[in-house]
Design an enzyme around this catalytic site. Structure first.
Site, PDB file in Angstrom:
ATOM      1  N   HIS A 174       0.840  -0.900   0.067  1.00  0.00           N
ATOM      2  CA  HIS A 174      -0.016  -0.166  -0.236  1.00  0.00           C
ATOM      3  C   HIS A 174       1.442   1.440   0.291  1.00  0.00           C
ATOM      4  CE1 HIS A 174      -4.015   3.072   1.156  1.00  0.00           C
ATOM      5  NE2 HIS A 174      -2.286   3.088   1.519  1.00  0.00           N
ATOM      6  N   LYS A 206      -8.422  -1.164   6.119  1.00  0.00           N
ATOM      7  CA  LYS A 206      -8.979  -1.906   4.300  1.00  0.00           C
ATOM      8  C   LYS A 206      -7.725  -2.424   4.190  1.00  0.00           C
ATOM      9  CE  LYS A 206      -8.871   2.156   3.033  1.00  0.00           C
ATOM     10  NZ  LYS A 206      -9.489   4.068   3.618  1.00  0.00           N
ATOM     11  N   ASP A 252     -15.011   2.870   7.808  1.00  0.00           N
ATOM     12  CA  ASP A 252     -14.058   3.514   7.521  1.00  0.00           C
ATOM     13  C   ASP A 252     -14.716   5.027   6.127  1.00  0.00           C
ATOM     14  OD1 ASP A 252     -11.690   4.811   7.281  1.00  0.00           O
ATOM     15  OD2 ASP A 252     -11.722   4.284   4.758  1.00  0.00           O
ATOM     16  N   ARG A 255     -14.506  12.831   8.328  1.00  0.00           N
ATOM     17  CA  ARG A 255     -13.862  13.227   8.162  1.00  0.00           C
ATOM     18  C   ARG A 255     -13.409  15.064   7.522  1.00  0.00           C
ATOM     19  NH1 ARG A 255      -9.473   9.208   7.969  1.00  0.00           N
ATOM     20  NH2 ARG A 255      -8.306  10.540   8.601  1.00  0.00           N
ATOM     21  N   SER A 263      -7.749   4.486   9.147  1.00  0.00           N
ATOM     22  CA  SER A 263      -8.260   4.229   8.301  1.00  0.00           C
ATOM     23  C   SER A 263      -7.510   3.091   6.994  1.00  0.00           C
ATOM     24  CB  SER A 263      -8.636   5.659   7.387  1.00  0.00           C
ATOM     25  OG  SER A 263      -8.845   4.852   6.092  1.00  0.00           O
TER      26      SER A 263
HETATM   27  N1  URA Z   1      -6.201   7.233   3.211  1.00  0.00           N
HETATM   28  C1  URA Z   1      -6.872   6.338   3.601  1.00  0.00           C
HETATM   29  O1  URA Z   1      -7.208   5.576   3.326  1.00  0.00           O
HETATM   30  N2  URA Z   1      -7.312   6.984   4.967  1.00  0.00           N
HETATM   31  C2  URA Z   1      -6.760   8.646   5.440  1.00  0.00           C
HETATM   32  O2  URA Z   1      -7.137   7.942   6.528  1.00  0.00           O
HETATM   33  C3  URA Z   1      -5.707   9.549   4.712  1.00  0.00           C
HETATM   34  C4  URA Z   1      -5.408   8.479   3.515  1.00  0.00           C
END
Ligand code: URA
Length: 433
Positions: free
Chosen positions: A82, A187, A161, A168, A183
């Site tokens: 990632h 995932k 999320d 947010r 967050s």
């Molecule tokens: N990418 C994400 O998936 N979440 C965040 O809070 C910031 C970047």
């Protein structure tokens, strides 16, 4: 459970229990907690923070708020990668086939472009026919057959999320390290891989502008992985300037394939090999030195390129477009702009360059926008290079000549020149394990 009492606890700076964090995540996912209370909780978390145990509990609660990918049908160790997002960042297109060529199963979910940063799914879709939405059965069978498969997130992945990220965004609570870490990692945990390498970008084109912030985020994400029983490491990389020389979609596929062919820019090859070898170590393939050699061999022998071609074919793409790069989508308009003055390039603001790309059609202004796969920028000079006035600096690619004037102005505004060379920031700033 009474959400007001949970909210009061966080407002007063007290730690929340696992059950309370689950109640919050599930309430966000199923809509049972009103948005004003969720927003108040996000602000309390932003201001009072979350400790490492709370951050991990919140992450797991968010991951379990929806579907958890079941990768049990895939044989062998499952790897994932990632990036926190950058400009010209096409490393997945190299890291995934290198890891697959070394025996790691890369069952990967990727995203689309977001703001000024590009996304792997948009890049792959510039290959005619390439399918990024596959059934679960097909996804598993492509990974088992070819060693890798890259698809867009599907199903009901991390609904908590989705809701909290959107909130947010409109409550000025994005830039909290525990909230960003939970967050991203929710995932990744829901994605199901055993071993995850994180590329934490740092600099003008990244979420984290300073090395200190990037290090904190990396440490928070690695700690979550550890507490969740996954093997996770983070590499901190420089995103003060774009990675490689191509920014866009088809042009980035072209540049990644150049690296898979043993060519391409050194910075891109270096970051990709560092990430790939870090992942191989996590996957138990050997020592750091052995994994570095293994990753290089996969690239130099052409095995990684073959793995990439097999994946493209298995996902419905025409691999002839990879073998003959000239066939990838071509822009109608190609305009090379020139240096306005003589001197060293001391700044090439990556975020601003990413925004020029969006202007040219390579990214989206709204979620519904279609993108132009051929649009983008080819950088002919980068930070640290000496240029003479009138020398070619970059080629802008787009569909409509009318876009060029504003794009040229914005591109030149992203650069600074000086008579003395700049001090260059290292490409790899460190690793957090
Ligand atoms: N990418 C994400 O998936 N979440 C965040 O809070 C910031 C970047």
């Amino acid at each position: 459970m009474d959400f007001l009492s949970i909210l009061r606890k966080k407002r007063d700076g007290l730690p929340l229990t696992k059950e309370e964090l689950c109640f919050f995540a599930n309430g966000a996912a199923d809509g049972s907690i009103p948005l004003y209370q969720l927003s108040a909780m996000l602000m309390a978390m932003y201001l009072n923070g979350l400790d490492a145990r709370e951050t991990a509990d919140l992450t797991l609660a968010m991951a379990h708020s929806g579907d958890m990918a079941d990768l049990s049908g895939i044989d062998g160790v499952k790897g994932d990668k990632h990036s926190t997002g950058g400009v010209g960042d096409k490393t997945t297109l190299i890291v995934a086939p290198v890891a697959a060529a070394c025996g790691v199963k890369m069952a990967k979910m990727s995203g689309r472009g977001l703001g000024h940063t590009g996304g792997t799914i948009d890049k792959l879709e510039s290959i005619p026919g390439f399918q990024t939405s596959l059934s679960r059965e097909k996804f598993i069978s492509v990974v088992n057959e070819t060693g890798l498969c890259v698809v867009g997130a599907s199903g009901d992945l991390c609904p908590a999320d989705k809701e909290l990220y959107a909130l947010r965004d409109v409550t000025e609570t994005v830039s909290s390290i525990p909230l960003i870490a939970s967050s991203i990692m929710s995932k990744k945990l829901a994605g199901g891989a055993d071993c995850i390498v994180l590329d934490v970008k740092c600099g003008s084109g990244a979420f984290m502008k300073t090395e200190a912030e990037a290090r904190k985020l990396a440490a928070a994400m690695v700690e979550i992985g550890k507490r969740a029983g996954r093997r996770v490491a983070a590499v901190l990389t420089n995103m003060d300037l774009p990675l490689g020389c191509a920014v866009g979609n088809a042009v980035e596929v072209q540049e990644a394939v150049a690296v898979l062919n043993g060519k391409g820019p050194d910075d891109l090859r270096t970051v990709a090999l560092t990430l790939a070898s870090t992942l191989l170590v996590l996957c138990g393939k050997g020592t750091k030195e052995a994994c570095e050699a293994m990753a290089r061999e996969a690239l130099d022998s052409g095995k990684a390129k073959q793995a990439f071609e097999r994946m493209v074919e298995a996902q419905g793409g025409d691999a002839d477009y990879i073998r003959d790069q000239e066939r990838l989508p071509k822009a109608k308009v190609s305009y090379t702009l020139q240096a306005p003055q003589t001197g060293y390039i001391t700044v090439m603001d990556a975020e601003a360059i990413g925004r020029v790309c969006v202007l040219l059609g390579a990214g989206r202004h709204t979620k519904e926008d279609a993108i132009d796969p051929a649009a983008g920028i080819l950088l002919l000079k980068k930070t640290g290079d000496f240029v003479k006035s009138g020398e070619p600096l970059a080629t802008l690619l787009c569909e409509d000549e009318a876009l060029l004037k504003e794009a040229e102005r914005a591109f030149l505004a992203a650069l600074r020149f000086s008579d003395t060379p700049p001090e260059l920031i290292p490409l790899i700033l460190g690793t957090v394990e």
